[in-house]
Design a protein around this motif. Structure first.
Motif, PDB file in Angstrom:
ATOM      1  N   PRO A   5       0.849  -1.214   0.106  1.00  0.00           N
ATOM      2  CA  PRO A   5      -0.186   0.025   0.073  1.00  0.00           C
ATOM      3  C   PRO A   5       0.933   1.292   0.030  1.00  0.00           C
ATOM      4  N   ALA A   6       0.199   2.289  -0.560  1.00  0.00           N
ATOM      5  CA  ALA A   6       1.005   3.576  -0.613  1.00  0.00           C
ATOM      6  C   ALA A   6       1.160   4.133   0.969  1.00  0.00           C
ATOM      7  N   PRO A   7       2.379   4.730   1.294  1.00  0.00           N
ATOM      8  CA  PRO A   7       2.770   5.012   2.599  1.00  0.00           C
ATOM      9  C   PRO A   7       1.510   5.724   3.278  1.00  0.00           C
ATOM     10  N   PHE A   8       0.974   6.925   2.398  1.00  0.00           N
ATOM     11  CA  PHE A   8      -0.128   7.678   3.013  1.00  0.00           C
ATOM     12  C   PHE A   8      -1.484   6.788   3.550  1.00  0.00           C
ATOM     13  N   LEU A   9      -1.711   5.794   2.834  1.00  0.00           N
ATOM     14  CA  LEU A   9      -2.910   4.813   3.344  1.00  0.00           C
ATOM     15  C   LEU A   9      -2.398   3.943   4.412  1.00  0.00           C
ATOM     16  N   SER A  10      -1.346   3.793   4.473  1.00  0.00           N
ATOM     17  CA  SER A  10      -0.682   2.825   5.668  1.00  0.00           C
ATOM     18  C   SER A  10      -0.701   3.675   7.064  1.00  0.00           C
ATOM     19  N   LYS A  11      -0.151   4.999   6.901  1.00  0.00           N
ATOM     20  CA  LYS A  11       0.242   5.772   7.891  1.00  0.00           C
ATOM     21  C   LYS A  11      -1.552   6.254   8.466  1.00  0.00           C
ATOM     22  N   THR A  12      -2.230   6.492   7.500  1.00  0.00           N
ATOM     23  CA  THR A  12      -3.638   6.921   7.834  1.00  0.00           C
ATOM     24  C   THR A  12      -4.371   5.736   8.601  1.00  0.00           C
ATOM     25  N   VAL A  60      -7.122  16.082   3.470  1.00  0.00           N
ATOM     26  CA  VAL A  60      -8.527  15.801   2.769  1.00  0.00           C
ATOM     27  C   VAL A  60      -8.295  15.580   1.109  1.00  0.00           C
ATOM     28  N   ARG A  61      -7.422  16.703   0.777  1.00  0.00           N
ATOM     29  CA  ARG A  61      -7.090  16.620  -0.790  1.00  0.00           C
ATOM     30  C   ARG A  61      -6.440  15.258  -0.971  1.00  0.00           C
ATOM     31  N   GLN A  62      -5.570  14.651  -0.278  1.00  0.00           N
ATOM     32  CA  GLN A  62      -4.926  13.530  -0.439  1.00  0.00           C
ATOM     33  C   GLN A  62      -5.779  12.326  -0.501  1.00  0.00           C
ATOM     34  N   LEU A  63      -6.929  12.239   0.605  1.00  0.00           N
ATOM     35  CA  LEU A  63      -7.902  11.231   0.430  1.00  0.00           C
ATOM     36  C   LEU A  63      -8.632  11.367  -0.764  1.00  0.00           C
ATOM     37  N   ASN A  64      -8.782  12.542  -1.251  1.00  0.00           N
ATOM     38  CA  ASN A  64      -9.685  12.469  -2.465  1.00  0.00           C
ATOM     39  C   ASN A  64      -8.989  11.914  -3.724  1.00  0.00           C
ATOM     40  N   THR A  65      -7.682  12.141  -3.747  1.00  0.00           N
ATOM     41  CA  THR A  65      -6.648  11.660  -4.764  1.00  0.00           C
ATOM     42  C   THR A  65      -6.870   9.920  -4.846  1.00  0.00           C
ATOM     43  N   TYR A  66      -7.042   9.480  -3.840  1.00  0.00           N
ATOM     44  CA  TYR A  66      -7.167   8.014  -3.544  1.00  0.00           C
ATOM     45  C   TYR A  66      -8.610   7.669  -3.525  1.00  0.00           C
ATOM     46  N   GLY A  67      -9.534   8.385  -3.867  1.00  0.00           N
ATOM     47  CA  GLY A  67     -10.926   7.819  -4.191  1.00  0.00           C
ATOM     48  C   GLY A  67     -11.717   8.178  -2.996  1.00  0.00           C
ATOM     49  N   GLU A  77     -16.282  12.739   7.858  1.00  0.00           N
ATOM     50  CA  GLU A  77     -16.326  11.276   7.884  1.00  0.00           C
ATOM     51  C   GLU A  77     -16.073  10.890   6.504  1.00  0.00           C
ATOM     52  N   PHE A  78     -14.920  10.132   6.394  1.00  0.00           N
ATOM     53  CA  PHE A  78     -14.879   9.480   5.071  1.00  0.00           C
ATOM     54  C   PHE A  78     -14.787   8.037   4.785  1.00  0.00           C
ATOM     55  N   ARG A  79     -15.102   7.664   3.526  1.00  0.00           N
ATOM     56  CA  ARG A  79     -15.415   6.305   3.257  1.00  0.00           C
ATOM     57  C   ARG A  79     -14.705   6.153   1.832  1.00  0.00           C
ATOM     58  N   HIS A  80     -14.117   4.723   2.066  1.00  0.00           N
ATOM     59  CA  HIS A  80     -13.528   3.982   0.520  1.00  0.00           C
ATOM     60  C   HIS A  80     -13.904   2.598   0.823  1.00  0.00           C
ATOM     61  N   GLU A  81     -14.298   1.940  -0.223  1.00  0.00           N
ATOM     62  CA  GLU A  81     -14.928   0.461  -0.053  1.00  0.00           C
ATOM     63  C   GLU A  81     -13.618  -0.483   0.202  1.00  0.00           C
ATOM     64  N   ILE A  94      -5.856   0.095  -3.202  1.00  0.00           N
ATOM     65  CA  ILE A  94      -6.400   1.330  -3.431  1.00  0.00           C
ATOM     66  C   ILE A  94      -5.361   2.165  -4.209  1.00  0.00           C
ATOM     67  N   ARG A  95      -5.843   2.821  -5.482  1.00  0.00           N
ATOM     68  CA  ARG A  95      -4.881   3.158  -6.411  1.00  0.00           C
ATOM     69  C   ARG A  95      -5.345   4.670  -6.389  1.00  0.00           C
TER      70      ARG A  95
END
Length: 167
Positions: A5-12, A60-67, A77-81, A94-95
């Motif tokens: 996974p991307a570091p951003f996703l792992s850290k989050t 938040v912008r970074q979250l948006n770039t990952y969908g 509140e944020f959601r991704h399948e 997640i791409r």
């Protein structure tokens, strides 16, 4: 084959999983989304610890770039399948969205100690900051559009002269 996974996703994921952060950010009750309960504390304490900046709008912008999608009005509140409690193994699926080159600055402002905001809500302050950022970006884009239109006129002029001299 397991994708890393991307570091951003792992850290989050890590910061949401930590029980000591639960009063600031946590999973929703059903584990299909996460909620930032205290955006100000999230920005001032957790973001610098995990991401070396304190800009909530950038997060938040970074979250948006990952969908990720904001899934509730009135709270962050944020959601991704593929981003769910207990499913860390799905993070590699997640791409990042493909997009045009960014006009965002490559460096973020260093964190500053903030006084309590004059506004009733830290959400209002964050929205104002995001609005100012979007206005700057809009202005820059309008300027770029004007430059491209000017370039288009020059190219068409040049092409027109070339066609008229070769006939």
């Amino acid at each position: 084959m397991v994708k890393c996974p991307a570091p951003f996703l792992s850290k989050t994921y890590e910061l949401i999983e930590r029980p000591e952060n639960g009063h600031v950010v946590s999973w929703s009750e059903d584990g299909t989304s996460f909620v930032v309960w205290s955006p100000q504390e999230f920005s001032e304490v957790l973001l610098p610890k995990y991401f070396k900046h304190c800009n909530f709008s950038s997060f938040v912008r970074q979250l948006n770039t990952y969908g990720f999608k904001k899934s509730a009005s009135g709270r962050w509140e944020f959601r991704h399948e593929k981003f769910r409690r207990g499913r860390r193994q799905e993070l590699g699926e997640i791409r990042r969205k493909r997009c045009e080159p960014s006009i965002f600055p490559s460096t973020l402002e260093p964190c500053k100690k903030k006084e309590a905001p004059d506004m009733d809500s830290s959400d209002d302050q964050l929205l104002l900051e995001e609005n100012k950022s979007l206005q700057r970006q809009n202005s820059e884009l309008l300027s770029q559009i004007a430059q491209f239109k000017d370039l288009q006129k020059k190219l068409l002029n040049c092409l027109s002269q070339y066609v008229s001299t070769s006939t």
